[in-house]
Design a protein around this motif. Structure first.
Motif, PDB file in Angstrom:
ATOM      1  N   LEU A  74     -34.669  15.730 -30.413  1.00 39.80           N
ATOM      2  CA  LEU A  74     -35.413  16.654 -31.254  1.00 39.80           C
ATOM      3  C   LEU A  74     -36.719  15.990 -31.667  1.00 39.80           C
ATOM      4  N   THR A  75     -37.803  16.739 -31.600  1.00 42.97           N
ATOM      5  CA  THR A  75     -39.101  16.226 -32.032  1.00 42.97           C
ATOM      6  C   THR A  75     -39.231  16.373 -33.536  1.00 42.97           C
ATOM      7  N   VAL A  76     -39.663  15.306 -34.187  1.00 43.87           N
ATOM      8  CA  VAL A  76     -39.942  15.316 -35.621  1.00 43.87           C
ATOM      9  C   VAL A  76     -41.442  15.120 -35.780  1.00 43.87           C
ATOM     10  N   SER A  77     -42.111  16.146 -36.253  1.00 43.81           N
ATOM     11  CA  SER A  77     -43.567  16.126 -36.392  1.00 43.81           C
ATOM     12  C   SER A  77     -43.942  16.935 -37.628  1.00 43.81           C
ATOM     13  N   GLU A  78     -43.701  16.347 -38.787  1.00 41.25           N
ATOM     14  CA  GLU A  78     -43.899  17.059 -40.052  1.00 41.25           C
ATOM     15  C   GLU A  78     -45.160  16.559 -40.746  1.00 41.25           C
ATOM     16  N   ALA A  79     -45.741  17.414 -41.552  1.00 39.59           N
ATOM     17  CA  ALA A  79     -46.924  17.009 -42.314  1.00 39.59           C
ATOM     18  C   ALA A  79     -46.593  15.915 -43.309  1.00 39.59           C
ATOM     19  N   GLY A  80     -45.425  16.007 -43.937  1.00 41.09           N
ATOM     20  CA  GLY A  80     -45.027  15.041 -44.953  1.00 41.09           C
ATOM     21  C   GLY A  80     -43.860  14.186 -44.501  1.00 41.09           C
ATOM     22  N   THR A  81     -43.845  12.946 -44.924  1.00 42.57           N
ATOM     23  CA  THR A  81     -42.776  12.023 -44.539  1.00 42.57           C
ATOM     24  C   THR A  81     -41.436  12.471 -45.121  1.00 42.57           C
ATOM     25  N   ARG A  82     -41.441  12.986 -46.340  1.00 42.91           N
ATOM     26  CA  ARG A  82     -40.190  13.458 -46.940  1.00 42.91           C
ATOM     27  C   ARG A  82     -39.547  14.530 -46.068  1.00 42.91           C
ATOM     28  N   GLU A  83     -40.352  15.489 -45.613  1.00 44.41           N
ATOM     29  CA  GLU A  83     -39.827  16.556 -44.773  1.00 44.41           C
ATOM     30  C   GLU A  83     -39.372  16.027 -43.413  1.00 44.41           C
ATOM     31  N   ALA A  84     -40.106  15.059 -42.889  1.00 46.10           N
ATOM     32  CA  ALA A  84     -39.722  14.453 -41.616  1.00 46.10           C
ATOM     33  C   ALA A  84     -38.373  13.752 -41.737  1.00 46.10           C
ATOM     34  N   LEU A  99     -34.487  10.948 -31.370  1.00 49.91           N
ATOM     35  CA  LEU A  99     -35.635  11.648 -31.943  1.00 49.91           C
ATOM     36  C   LEU A  99     -36.904  11.226 -31.217  1.00 49.91           C
ATOM     37  N   MET A 100     -37.815  12.162 -31.055  1.00 53.99           N
ATOM     38  CA  MET A 100     -39.182  11.818 -30.688  1.00 53.99           C
ATOM     39  C   MET A 100     -40.027  12.057 -31.940  1.00 53.99           C
ATOM     40  N   VAL A 101     -40.680  11.017 -32.426  1.00 55.11           N
ATOM     41  CA  VAL A 101     -41.307  11.090 -33.745  1.00 55.11           C
ATOM     42  C   VAL A 101     -42.818  10.937 -33.644  1.00 55.11           C
ATOM     43  N   VAL A 102     -43.505  11.894 -34.280  1.00 53.08           N
ATOM     44  CA  VAL A 102     -44.958  11.885 -34.385  1.00 53.08           C
ATOM     45  C   VAL A 102     -45.317  11.578 -35.838  1.00 53.08           C
ATOM     46  N   PRO A 103     -46.214  10.625 -36.103  1.00 54.11           N
ATOM     47  CA  PRO A 103     -46.715  10.518 -37.474  1.00 54.11           C
ATOM     48  C   PRO A 103     -47.370  11.829 -37.889  1.00 54.11           C
ATOM     49  N   SER A 104     -47.579  12.029 -39.169  1.00 50.80           N
ATOM     50  CA  SER A 104     -48.085  13.301 -39.672  1.00 50.80           C
ATOM     51  C   SER A 104     -49.219  13.857 -38.812  1.00 50.80           C
ATOM     52  N   THR A 117     -44.218   5.309 -42.287  1.00 51.75           N
ATOM     53  CA  THR A 117     -43.689   6.643 -41.991  1.00 51.75           C
ATOM     54  C   THR A 117     -42.672   6.587 -40.862  1.00 51.75           C
ATOM     55  N   LEU A 118     -43.015   5.923 -39.771  1.00 53.95           N
ATOM     56  CA  LEU A 118     -42.085   5.835 -38.652  1.00 53.95           C
ATOM     57  C   LEU A 118     -40.799   5.121 -39.069  1.00 53.95           C
ATOM     58  N   ALA A 124     -33.863   7.382 -41.834  1.00 45.64           N
ATOM     59  CA  ALA A 124     -33.222   8.612 -42.291  1.00 45.64           C
ATOM     60  C   ALA A 124     -32.325   9.212 -41.217  1.00 45.64           C
ATOM     61  N   GLY A 125     -32.777   9.167 -39.977  1.00 49.58           N
ATOM     62  CA  GLY A 125     -31.981   9.725 -38.890  1.00 49.58           C
ATOM     63  C   GLY A 125     -30.954   8.764 -38.344  1.00 49.58           C
ATOM     64  N   ASP A 126     -31.278   7.479 -38.400  1.00 47.96           N
ATOM     65  CA  ASP A 126     -30.434   6.418 -37.858  1.00 47.96           C
ATOM     66  C   ASP A 126     -30.014   6.721 -36.424  1.00 47.96           C
ATOM     67  N   LEU A 127     -31.005   7.178 -35.647  1.00 48.19           N
ATOM     68  CA  LEU A 127     -30.817   7.486 -34.234  1.00 48.19           C
ATOM     69  C   LEU A 127     -31.842   6.706 -33.419  1.00 48.19           C
ATOM     70  N   PRO A 128     -31.631   6.561 -32.117  1.00 45.35           N
ATOM     71  CA  PRO A 128     -32.682   5.978 -31.286  1.00 45.35           C
ATOM     72  C   PRO A 128     -33.950   6.832 -31.361  1.00 45.35           C
ATOM     73  N   VAL A 129     -35.094   6.152 -31.408  1.00 47.40           N
ATOM     74  CA  VAL A 129     -36.373   6.838 -31.602  1.00 47.40           C
ATOM     75  C   VAL A 129     -37.329   6.542 -30.456  1.00 47.40           C
ATOM     76  N   MET A 130     -37.935   7.610 -29.934  1.00 45.37           N
ATOM     77  CA  MET A 130     -39.085   7.493 -29.053  1.00 45.37           C
ATOM     78  C   MET A 130     -40.327   7.762 -29.898  1.00 45.37           C
ATOM     79  N   ILE A 131     -41.213   6.797 -29.964  1.00 42.15           N
ATOM     80  CA  ILE A 131     -42.469   6.971 -30.688  1.00 42.15           C
ATOM     81  C   ILE A 131     -43.407   7.791 -29.819  1.00 42.15           C
ATOM     82  N   TYR A 132     -44.014   8.803 -30.420  1.00 43.57           N
ATOM     83  CA  TYR A 132     -44.972   9.626 -29.682  1.00 43.57           C
ATOM     84  C   TYR A 132     -46.373   9.223 -30.124  1.00 43.57           C
ATOM     85  N   SER A 133     -47.074   8.516 -29.257  1.00 45.33           N
ATOM     86  CA  SER A 133     -48.434   8.061 -29.546  1.00 45.33           C
ATOM     87  C   SER A 133     -49.423   8.942 -28.793  1.00 45.33           C
TER      88      SER A 133
END
Length: 298
Positions: A74-84, A99-104, A117-118, A124-133
């Motif tokens: 699931l992609t996480v790309s939220e404006a705020g870190t709390r929501e992410a 997770l695939m995670v985008v900074p705000s 943020t990352l 919070a997810g405690d899952l493997p993360v792919m950083i989306y740069s």
């Protein structure tokens, strides 16, 4: 889990704007049948920002139902870190493989903010993360020094490298070895990135042309570069459609023409029209007419 062709799938809607789970099941299944190695849902191409958190989890559930045990991110790309962080935690509960995670995408974080943020989302997810740069689309560049600061956290396992600088792939591998799995996220740099060591391709046009995308990756992995390049040269005009402000509409039109899917998008997007539509349709129809044989790619 972090290699191969991983489609960033489109989200399917009905004519009245609701989620079309039946069409998503059909289209996602085509990806699995072609031999793709996982699915990423609700990214840029998946119109994630136009979906509510509940809808994103529904799309995740649909993808998991057809993935046959292959990873679904699931992609996480939220404006705020709390929501992410909240979405990351819900994704874990819902069974996301990672997770695939985008900074705000709204506030352009500096290096310290990017790391914080990352790190918070990963915890919070405690899952493997792919950083989306993706410094082109999101104005935040996850550079080698930033990755160095994240490397101690083993939840960060991969990077979707979309800086649009092919040199970056080599820089990451030279610095980290195999610490991070490097996947290219720019369709029209895929052959180049795979040539210099990327182990996977987070692909866009794959949703309309899954067999050709998988063939290129498999040929590259087998060292059959000349054969892969022949397909890639045919594919390039299509792959260029991914590098556009209108990538969602472009690719949904390609899906409509190639696999008989729909073009419904969520406003403020509208389907292509006029000269822009005619130009994209010409590219897709020409490609379909000249589609290469994949017999030798098996």
């Amino acid at each position: 889990m972090w290699t191969g062709v991983i489609p960033a799938v489109t989200t399917k809607f009905t004519a009245d704007g609701e989620l079309d789970h039946a069409e998503m099941e059909r289209c996602f299944s085509l990806q699995m049948q072609a031999g793709c190695d996982g699915i990423i849902v609700c990214g840029s191409l998946g119109e994630g920002p136009m979906l509510s958190p509940d809808e994103r989890l529904e799309v995740l559930k649909t993808a998991r139902s057809v993935a046959g045990g292959k990873p679904v991110l699931l992609t996480v790309s939220e404006a705020g870190t709390r929501e992410a962080c909240a979405l990351a935690a819900r994704a874990a509960t819902a069974g996301a493989s990672g997770l695939m995670v985008v900074p705000s995408p709204i506030y352009h974080t500096d290096a310290d903010e990017t790391v914080a943020t990352l790190g918070a989302v990963a915890a919070a997810g405690d899952l493997p993360v792919m950083i989306y740069s993706n410094r082109v689309a999101y104005r935040v560049d996850v550079t080698v020094p930033i990755m160095e600061r994240l490397a101690a956290d083993k939840r960060f396992v991969a990077i979707k490298e979309s800086s649009d600088d092919i040199r970056r792939t080599t820089e990451i591998i030279n610095h980290f070895g195999d610490r991070f799995a490097v996947l290219t996220g720019v369709d029209n740099l895929a052959f180049e990135a795979l040539s210099v060591g990327a182990v996977g391709w987070v692909a866009g046009l794959v949703v309309a042309f899954p067999d050709e995308t998988v063939a290129i990756h498999r040929l590259m992995k087998a060292g059959r570069h000349a054969e892969a390049l022949e397909i890639y040269r045919w594919f390039r005009p299509l792959l260029d459609l991914d590098v556009s402000t209108f990538l969602v509409q472009n690719i949904k039109l390609a899906e409509a023409l190639a696999i008989g899917s729909t073009e419904h998008v969520r406003m403020p997007r509208k389907p292509l029209s006029g000269e822009r539509r005619a130009a994209v349709e010409a590219i897709v129809r020409t490609a379909l007419e000249r589609r290469p044989s994949l017999k030798l790619a098996a």
